[in-house]
Motif scaffolding. Sequence first.
Motif, short mmCIF file in Angstrom:
data_model
loop_
_atom_site.label_atom_id
_atom_site.label_comp_id
_atom_site.label_asym_id
_atom_site.label_seq_id
_atom_site.Cartn_x
_atom_site.Cartn_y
_atom_site.Cartn_z
N VAL A 80 -1.73 -0.33 -11.37
CA VAL A 80 -2.84 0.27 -10.56
C VAL A 80 -3.05 -0.39 -9.29
N CYS A 81 -2.88 -1.89 -9.38
CA CYS A 81 -2.84 -2.73 -8.20
C CYS A 81 -1.81 -2.08 -6.85
N ASP A 82 -0.83 -1.52 -7.26
CA ASP A 82 0.37 -0.95 -6.43
C ASP A 82 -0.51 -0.09 -6.00
N LYS A 83 -1.10 1.08 -6.92
CA LYS A 83 -1.70 2.23 -6.23
C LYS A 83 -2.73 1.94 -5.26
N ALA A 84 -3.76 0.80 -5.73
CA ALA A 84 -4.79 0.47 -4.98
C ALA A 84 -4.25 0.05 -3.49
N LYS A 85 -3.17 -0.66 -3.35
CA LYS A 85 -2.41 -1.20 -2.16
C LYS A 85 -1.81 0.19 -1.32
#
Length: 284
Positions: free
Chosen positions: A24-29
């Motif tokens: 999810v962090c990767d997607k947000a970034k």
Amino acid sequence: MKIGVSSYSFKKYIMQTKCDYFHVCDKAKELGFEGIEFINLDDKNFGITTDALKTAAEIKEYCEKIGLSVIAYTVGANFLCDDPEAEIKRVCGCIDVAKALGAPVLRHDVCYALPKNPLYTWRDAIKDMAPRIRRVTEYAKSLGIKTCTENHGYIFQAPERVEELILAVGDENYGWLCDMGNFLCADADPVKAVAIASRFAFHAHTKDFLWKPGTEPRPQGFFGTAGGNHIRGTVIGHGVVPIANCVNILKNAGYDQWLSIEFEGMEDNIPALAAGIDFLKKIV
């Protein structure tokens, strides 16, 4: 203001893909968000271990690695429960998690319902809860973390009630998570409500809703407001919440912290969030 996103906004995506918060962090970034806030790190529904402190430290390290700020931590709380001392202790434990996560703000609920005594009002609830909430924020202050309550849930969703609660707690470390969309749940005008909330705001959510009058049948996917109207979450900028106006009110009040998208619509998460951040960039 910087634009962030709540991990809650990825709920449908998480359930569909079975991914974890690191993905999810990767997607947000990837979507262009500068920060992310998290909710309930001990929630197994999100693929998280029950060791919230360990998970928080791992997420903090990962976010630092990819250049994504951790901006807040959200937990439930009920200070009108049968054992308020135990609840105070539990919420203070959540503050420890926020510290491990590197979150500067912890958002907590205050209650989910009033006692069944018909003579007991929300003002009575404030009298009972204020000293309990004050103890929580005093502990948070010792760790350098601010605490706040969102206009969320039917009991403390109307702006006048949240304002009275914050004034009763009376600690500069305790403030408001101003959710400009949630005011519609209490049938309050978001513009007038944000004007009340702005002086207490520690954090802000952008959320949008579709709205139907209660004189019409409730469409599928909608839920009822306190006044009997119908709303459902939608893409930021697609609904009836005057987001640009609300953002300007916050700016004019001196708020320069995070503006975080909390999406809870029926639309697919990723394109909805992409459209939402595009909309916010035009007004921030």
